[in-house]
Scaffold this motif. Structure first.
Motif, PDB file in Angstrom:
ATOM      1  N   GLN A 134       0.836  -1.198   0.000  1.00  0.00           N
ATOM      2  CA  GLN A 134       0.000   0.000   0.000  1.00  0.00           C
ATOM      3  C   GLN A 134       0.873   1.251   0.000  1.00  0.00           C
TER       4      GLN A 134
ATOM      5  N   ARG B 208       1.798   2.719   3.454  1.00  0.00           N
ATOM      6  CA  ARG B 208       2.799   1.891   4.146  1.00  0.00           C
ATOM      7  C   ARG B 208       4.170   2.059   3.508  1.00  0.00           C
TER       8      ARG B 208
ATOM      9  N   ARG C 136       5.609   5.364   4.715  1.00  0.00           N
ATOM     10  CA  ARG C 136       6.061   5.278   6.116  1.00  0.00           C
ATOM     11  C   ARG C 136       7.362   4.491   6.234  1.00  0.00           C
ATOM     12  N   ALA C 137       7.442   3.397   5.503  1.00  0.00           N
ATOM     13  CA  ALA C 137       8.655   2.577   5.549  1.00  0.00           C
ATOM     14  C   ALA C 137       9.848   3.334   4.966  1.00  0.00           C
TER      15      ALA C 137
END
Length: 69
Positions: free
Chosen positions: A2, A5, A8-9
């Protein structure tokens, strides 16, 4: 993966602390993002999107992990 995600990673990866030891023995903390900015942008071109580089690193890591399963 996604999009949220992935972002964020990539942000977490960019904030990963690294250390550099200078010739005089001093240790200087910096982040992976700082390293990439210095190496990629200074050496190649100012058109490089560091956020995209970090996202691509995450994508490659996930792909490699999934292919090992």
């Amino acid at each position: 993966m996604q999009e949220a995600r992935l972002k964020r990673a990539a942000k977490a990866l960019g904030e990963m602390p690294l250390m550099a030891k200078h010739e005089v023995g001093e240790v200087e903390p910096f982040s992976l993002r700082t390293y990439l900015e210095e190496v990629l942008v200074d050496e190649a071109s100012s058109d490089i999107d560091i956020d995209r580089v970090l996202e691509r690193m995450v994508e490659l890591a996930v792909t490699a992990y999934e292919s090992d399963e």
